[in-house]
Scaffold this active site. Sequence first.
Site, PDB file in Angstrom:
ATOM      1  N   VAL A 274       0.866  -1.175   0.000  1.00 54.59           N
ATOM      2  CA  VAL A 274       0.000   0.000   0.000  1.00 54.59           C
ATOM      3  C   VAL A 274       0.904   1.226   0.000  1.00 54.59           C
ATOM      4  O   VAL A 274       1.771   1.355   0.876  1.00 54.59           O
ATOM      5  CB  VAL A 274      -0.881  -0.001   1.272  1.00 54.59           C
ATOM      6  CG1 VAL A 274      -1.803   1.203   1.283  1.00 54.59           C
ATOM      7  CG2 VAL A 274      -1.659  -1.305   1.370  1.00 54.59           C
ATOM      8  N   CYS A 275       0.719   2.122  -0.942  1.00 53.31           N
ATOM      9  CA  CYS A 275       1.584   3.306  -1.032  1.00 53.31           C
ATOM     10  C   CYS A 275       1.386   4.225   0.167  1.00 53.31           C
ATOM     11  O   CYS A 275       0.272   4.691   0.432  1.00 53.31           O
ATOM     12  CB  CYS A 275       1.279   4.094  -2.298  1.00 53.31           C
ATOM     13  SG  CYS A 275       2.139   5.674  -2.329  1.00 53.31           S
ATOM     14  N   VAL A 276       2.465   4.523   0.862  1.00 60.49           N
ATOM     15  CA  VAL A 276       2.378   5.310   2.098  1.00 60.49           C
ATOM     16  C   VAL A 276       1.864   6.734   1.852  1.00 60.49           C
ATOM     17  O   VAL A 276       1.045   7.240   2.628  1.00 60.49           O
ATOM     18  CB  VAL A 276       3.737   5.328   2.856  1.00 60.49           C
ATOM     19  CG1 VAL A 276       4.835   5.970   2.022  1.00 60.49           C
ATOM     20  CG2 VAL A 276       3.601   6.027   4.200  1.00 60.49           C
TER      21      VAL A 276
END
Lengths: 101, 101, 128, 128, 119, 119
Positions: free
Chosen positions: F77-79
């Site tokens: 999941v892209c921060v």
Amino acid sequence: MMLHTVNKSPFERNALSSCLRLAKKGSGILLIEDAVYGALADNAEGKKLAERNGDFKLYVLGPDLEARGVADKPLIDGVTVVDYGGFVDLAAEHDAVQSWL
Amino acid sequence: MMLHTVNKSPFERNALSSCLRLAKKGSGILLIEDAVYGALADNAEGKKLAERNGDFKLYVLGPDLEARGVADKPLIDGVTVVDYGGFVDLAAEHDAVQSWL
Amino acid sequence: MEDDDEFEGEVKRFLYVNRKAPHGTIYALETLETVLIAAAFDQDVSMVFIDDGVYQIKKDWDTTNVNMKNFSKTYRALDGYDVEKLYVEKESMEARGLTEDDLIVDVEVLSAAELSDLMDAQDVVISS
Amino acid sequence: MEDDDEFEGEVKRFLYVNRKAPHGTIYALETLETVLIAAAFDQDVSMVFIDDGVYQIKKDWDTTNVNMKNFSKTYRALDGYDVEKLYVEKESMEARGLTEDDLIVDVEVLSAAELSDLMDAQDVVISS
Amino acid sequence: MKFGILVNEGPFTHQASDTAYHFAKNALAKGHEINRVFFYNDGVNNANKLSEPQADDRNLVKLWSELAVEHKLDLVVCVAAALRRGIKDELIPEGFRISGLGQLVEAGIEGDRLMVFGD
Amino acid sequence: MKFGILVNEGPFTHQASDTAYHFAKNALAKGHEINRVFFYNDGVNNANKLSEPQADDRNLVKLWSELAVEHKLDLVVCVAAALRRGIKDELIPEGFRISGLGQLVEAGIEGDRLMVFGD
């Protein structure tokens, strides 16, 4: 050769027409999700696509046709129906994949 | 009379063309968000809208023109630029509001 | 529908405008959920299907292989909720090669001009 | 760009395709964030702007009154990250009445036919 | 005049929530009433208090929350749409509440205009 | 063959996550490898474990989670996208992890094909 996927209804958006303008001749084009309506022979957009079916290899995702109740409708000439496994095969067989969103 | 709002670029989607087909003549049409490009005189879609400007009262949201760097571009004839306060006034002055999404 | 004198003057014309194809986005399903609730409020409810919205009421959905919810029969249930005013635009049907035989519910097919008058007469328009 | 022999054979052609107008959706901004990170991987990065994507690099944005982030100058900073291959489709520019003077960065304007060849030669295509 | 507002998209990805916010703020500034803001579809994602935008970007969740507190607005998150998307009590910011779709219909009945902001 | 998958929309509102899931599942069934599934833009909303769809609907968060556990998939999941949208550690389901955009580029470099699913 590339595989192009299009997931938007050609009635609603310009994704398919841009793909047809910019994909290199001989590429594969797979219609998925709401784009599957574009593969039907009896509507205005399908007729437009039919005029280009010599330039591309056309595919349409069967599960998306079924979900929308149009699996029994006639498809434009030269379109091959694939399932998700066939989608995977197409992605593997082509050199790269571009999604038209 | 109704106020119609359109928030989609006329290059990308069919929202504005459907609005122009189905809105009653004399209605107000306010272009907001990505639809503001449709109010510009120097592009293909703006020219199409200009042909209908006798049928509707056309408005465009100024803050959305500014955000996209096109506030200085010439608008098609008969379009009025409003700010968010003007949007509220338009909604209040018309009998109902329909959003074309 | 009951004859509620107490609601007189408070009945508004609610129009639900459906312009999106089913499944690619959730709007068809979630709009339907709203319409079912709205029915309980004894308002004057209409639904119109235009553009790709006409595909929402195409019959013969089989969502097994996409593993998504098949809410097609809910359109048939609308009648039981006294939601009986369903309209489809003739021009949208024709562009898509659809006829009334393709549809899962009975609808009234109107021209763009007729629909234009009908839509203009509404009080509240909920579109997606 | 450094001459990293160790990367030989591992340099891929990454293409970022921008087709959406700015602000109405977040794709312009979030794609730009990806491109900035990608630059650190010493790959062969290109960006193309077609359809409404050409509006992403229209100059003179003033986002004060919409209260949204103005990330316009980030396009100018790409050069400092060695992202120098920016292409715009001529047909998309013309349909929108835009010329190179309207743009905030230097780009190469290509016809659809030229762009078609360029796009077909990519290994990884990230589009939005 | 009494406005109801329907927000159908989450913050950031689409501009809908921004435009709705500016409309609401300006309507209040002009002395109008907002009888309800209803969050439906992905609009329920406006009610996630964990949202933490970059420092130089607007914080829509906070903006809605503050507007609600200042003007005693009724911000309603649709329970059905929220459950599906994992927006539950523990995420709901100050000024928002979870309720049913009937609240949307009611806003349409009781208000003078219903404004829809979506994609 | 090694596939990387990019999912740019959340569950339910768009079909993108469904299509990506079916693609991943079928690729694995055919003996291919999935080197990473990266969730970007609203795609980060697939990583909210509070999601509770109706009983007769598919549960995409759970489906991804189970596929990851079964096949030891790397779901990232892209921060940056997640922070903005309020998807934080406490919401992350089993099988997902939060990391940076570099993981997307890496998936593109190391894989044979990168598949993009979005709106």
